[in-house]
Design a protein around this motif. Structure first.
Motif, PDB file in Angstrom:
ATOM      1  N   ILE A 170      -8.473  -0.637  -2.986  1.00 46.06           N
ATOM      2  CA  ILE A 170      -9.256   0.415  -2.335  1.00 46.06           C
ATOM      3  C   ILE A 170      -9.932  -0.225  -1.120  1.00 46.06           C
ATOM      4  O   ILE A 170     -10.600  -1.259  -1.248  1.00 46.06           O
ATOM      5  N   ASP A 202      -8.331  -2.772  -7.319  1.00 45.89           N
ATOM      6  CA  ASP A 202      -8.241  -1.801  -8.410  1.00 45.89           C
ATOM      7  C   ASP A 202      -7.639  -2.500  -9.631  1.00 45.89           C
ATOM      8  O   ASP A 202      -6.465  -2.859  -9.616  1.00 45.89           O
ATOM      9  N   CYS A 259       0.845  -1.199   0.000  1.00 49.06           N
ATOM     10  CA  CYS A 259       0.000   0.000   0.000  1.00 49.06           C
ATOM     11  C   CYS A 259       0.883   1.252   0.000  1.00 49.06           C
ATOM     12  O   CYS A 259       1.836   1.348   0.780  1.00 49.06           O
TER      13      CYS A 259
END
Length: 195
Positions: free
Chosen positions: A155, A148, A64
């Motif tokens: 997300i 995504d 992330c």
């Protein structure tokens, strides 16, 4: 007159009992679907294993580039505050939202990067399909998890969920910015006292 005295007495008793409950008031009671996943130590962890514990849940992943690093840092800060208050009965449960990439080993290394006060309290979970964690997040925690298709990012919701000893999500808090550290610690302390 006697009826008023009885009503007043019942009201006062209710007030005293609510004060004795540690002042904790749940915002909701979301049931968590049963699960059994794998943690960073390659051990199985199920919802049943966590019953009887207070825990904070979050949804993160190791690659992330946005909300996860601050969420992990904020969770580590919550743990520091819990330790400072002498609160020891709790768990921190981090569900990976990128289980194809996040192996137990990778999650263990990721956790080490955040200098947490006590890693034994953390369950970094993986070992399931993407649709499984998406289902769990949406149905049990009321948070989105969406792959995504245009990038390697996912997300997902950035809130922390507070889970009681019965395995119900009773509160949620911002986990990325404006984290109410003191409120979370106070709620966990009160919830620990409540039986």
């Amino acid at each position: 007159m006697k009826k008023k005295a009885i009503i007043f007495g019942v009201f006062m008793m209710a007030l005293v009992l609510s004060a004795c409950s540690g002042g904790f008031k749940a915002d909701h009671h979301y049931s968590i679907a049963p699960f059994e996943f794998t943690n960073q130590n390659n051990e199985k962890v199920s919802l049943d294993d966590l019953k009887g514990e207070i825990w904070l849940a979050q949804f993160v992943f190791t690659t992330c580039t946005t909300v996860c690093p601050p969420m992990m840092s904020n969770m580590a800060e919550i743990q520091e505050k819990l330790e400072a208050k002498g609160i020891e009965d709790y768990k921190i449960v981090s569900f990976s939202v990128d289980p194809d990439v996040d192996t137990p080993e990778k999650l263990g290394t990721y956790l080490e990067g955040f200098d947490v006060p006590d890693s034994s309290k953390w369950e970094m979970l993986t070992g399931y399909k993407m649709e499984d964690i998406s289902d769990l997040a949406v149905k049990s925690f009321k948070m989105p998890v969406i792959d995504d298709p245009n990038s390697d990012q996912v997300i997902h919701g950035s809130r922390f969920g507070l889970v009681d000893k019965e395995g119900k999500v009773v509160k949620s808090y911002p986990g990325n910015v404006d984290v109410p550290y003191d409120t979370i610690v106070k709620d966990m302390k009160a919830l620990n006292k409540k039986d």
